[in-house]
Design a protein around this motif. Sequence first.
Motif, short mmCIF file in Angstrom:
data_model
loop_
_atom_site.label_atom_id
_atom_site.label_comp_id
_atom_site.label_asym_id
_atom_site.label_seq_id
_atom_site.Cartn_x
_atom_site.Cartn_y
_atom_site.Cartn_z
N VAL A 44 0.86 -1.19 0.00
CA VAL A 44 0.00 0.00 0.00
C VAL A 44 0.89 1.23 0.00
O VAL A 44 1.76 1.38 0.85
N THR A 45 0.66 2.11 -0.97
CA THR A 45 1.38 3.38 -1.06
C THR A 45 0.39 4.49 -0.74
O THR A 45 -0.75 4.46 -1.22
N SER A 46 0.83 5.46 0.07
CA SER A 46 -0.08 6.53 0.46
C SER A 46 0.65 7.85 0.59
O SER A 46 1.87 7.88 0.73
N GLU A 47 -0.13 8.92 0.53
CA GLU A 47 0.41 10.28 0.68
C GLU A 47 0.81 10.54 2.12
O GLU A 47 1.75 11.28 2.38
N THR A 48 0.08 9.96 3.03
CA THR A 48 0.33 10.14 4.46
C THR A 48 0.40 8.76 5.11
O THR A 48 0.07 7.75 4.49
N GLU A 49 0.79 8.74 6.36
CA GLU A 49 0.86 7.47 7.10
C GLU A 49 -0.55 6.89 7.26
O GLU A 49 -1.45 7.58 7.71
N ILE A 50 -0.72 5.64 6.88
CA ILE A 50 -2.00 4.93 7.02
C ILE A 50 -1.84 3.93 8.15
O ILE A 50 -0.83 3.22 8.21
N THR A 51 -2.81 3.84 9.04
CA THR A 51 -2.70 2.91 10.16
C THR A 51 -2.91 1.48 9.70
O THR A 51 -3.65 1.21 8.75
N ASP A 52 -2.24 0.55 10.38
CA ASP A 52 -2.43 -0.87 10.09
C ASP A 52 -3.88 -1.26 10.31
O ASP A 52 -4.42 -2.09 9.57
N ASP A 53 -4.52 -0.67 11.31
CA ASP A 53 -5.92 -0.99 11.59
C ASP A 53 -6.83 -0.63 10.42
O ASP A 53 -7.76 -1.37 10.09
N ALA A 54 -6.56 0.50 9.77
CA ALA A 54 -7.37 0.91 8.63
C ALA A 54 -7.24 -0.11 7.49
O ALA A 54 -8.23 -0.47 6.85
N VAL A 55 -6.02 -0.57 7.27
CA VAL A 55 -5.80 -1.57 6.21
C VAL A 55 -6.45 -2.89 6.59
O VAL A 55 -7.13 -3.52 5.77
N ARG A 56 -6.27 -3.31 7.85
CA ARG A 56 -6.90 -4.57 8.30
C ARG A 56 -8.41 -4.50 8.14
O ARG A 56 -9.03 -5.46 7.66
N ASP A 57 -9.02 -3.39 8.53
CA ASP A 57 -10.47 -3.24 8.41
C ASP A 57 -10.91 -3.34 6.95
O ASP A 57 -11.93 -3.96 6.65
N ALA A 58 -10.17 -2.73 6.04
CA ALA A 58 -10.51 -2.77 4.62
C ALA A 58 -10.40 -4.20 4.08
O ALA A 58 -11.25 -4.65 3.32
N VAL A 59 -9.36 -4.91 4.50
CA VAL A 59 -9.17 -6.30 4.05
C VAL A 59 -10.29 -7.19 4.58
O VAL A 59 -10.84 -8.01 3.84
N VAL A 60 -10.67 -7.00 5.83
CA VAL A 60 -11.78 -7.76 6.41
C VAL A 60 -13.08 -7.45 5.68
O VAL A 60 -13.88 -8.34 5.38
N GLU A 61 -13.30 -6.18 5.35
CA GLU A 61 -14.49 -5.77 4.60
C GLU A 61 -14.55 -6.48 3.26
O GLU A 61 -15.63 -6.83 2.77
N ALA A 62 -13.38 -6.73 2.66
CA ALA A 62 -13.32 -7.43 1.38
C ALA A 62 -13.52 -8.93 1.55
O ALA A 62 -13.71 -9.65 0.57
N GLY A 63 -13.44 -9.42 2.80
CA GLY A 63 -13.68 -10.84 3.05
C GLY A 63 -12.42 -11.66 3.29
O GLY A 63 -12.46 -12.90 3.23
N TYR A 64 -11.31 -11.00 3.59
CA TYR A 64 -10.03 -11.70 3.78
C TYR A 64 -9.40 -11.31 5.11
O TYR A 64 -10.00 -10.57 5.87
N GLU A 65 -8.19 -11.78 5.36
CA GLU A 65 -7.56 -11.54 6.65
C GLU A 65 -6.09 -11.16 6.47
O GLU A 65 -5.38 -11.80 5.68
N VAL A 66 -5.66 -10.13 7.19
CA VAL A 66 -4.24 -9.79 7.23
C VAL A 66 -3.59 -10.70 8.25
O VAL A 66 -3.98 -10.74 9.41
N VAL A 67 -2.57 -11.46 7.80
CA VAL A 67 -1.90 -12.39 8.71
C VAL A 67 -0.53 -11.87 9.13
O VAL A 67 0.05 -12.38 10.09
N ALA A 68 -0.02 -10.84 8.44
CA ALA A 68 1.26 -10.23 8.83
C ALA A 68 1.31 -8.83 8.28
O ALA A 68 0.83 -8.54 7.19
N ALA A 69 1.91 -7.95 9.09
CA ALA A 69 2.06 -6.56 8.64
C ALA A 69 3.51 -6.18 8.67
O ALA A 69 4.30 -6.76 9.34
#
Length: 69
Positions: A44-69
């Motif tokens: 994930v590339t971003s203009e500002t710092e993105i929290t791991d929680d925001a990415v995890r939430d988006a992945v869960v919303e898509a139906g998958y799971e973050v297993v390592a960050a």
Amino acid sequence: MSTATYTVSGMTCQHCVASVTEEIGEIAGVTGVDVDLASGAVTVTSETEITDDAVRDAVVEAGYEVVAA
């Protein structure tokens, strides 16, 4: 510019890649999402710092799971 890589489990096809890319792409500040289906790596590339929680939430919303960050 900030870049972070996550490992996502459960993706098996290009539809999975599209779902994850779309959900993460909706996070404010995200400028790019690169998904490697074979390894499950999501960069994930971003203009500002993105929290791991925001990415995890988006992945869960898509139906998958973050297993390592």
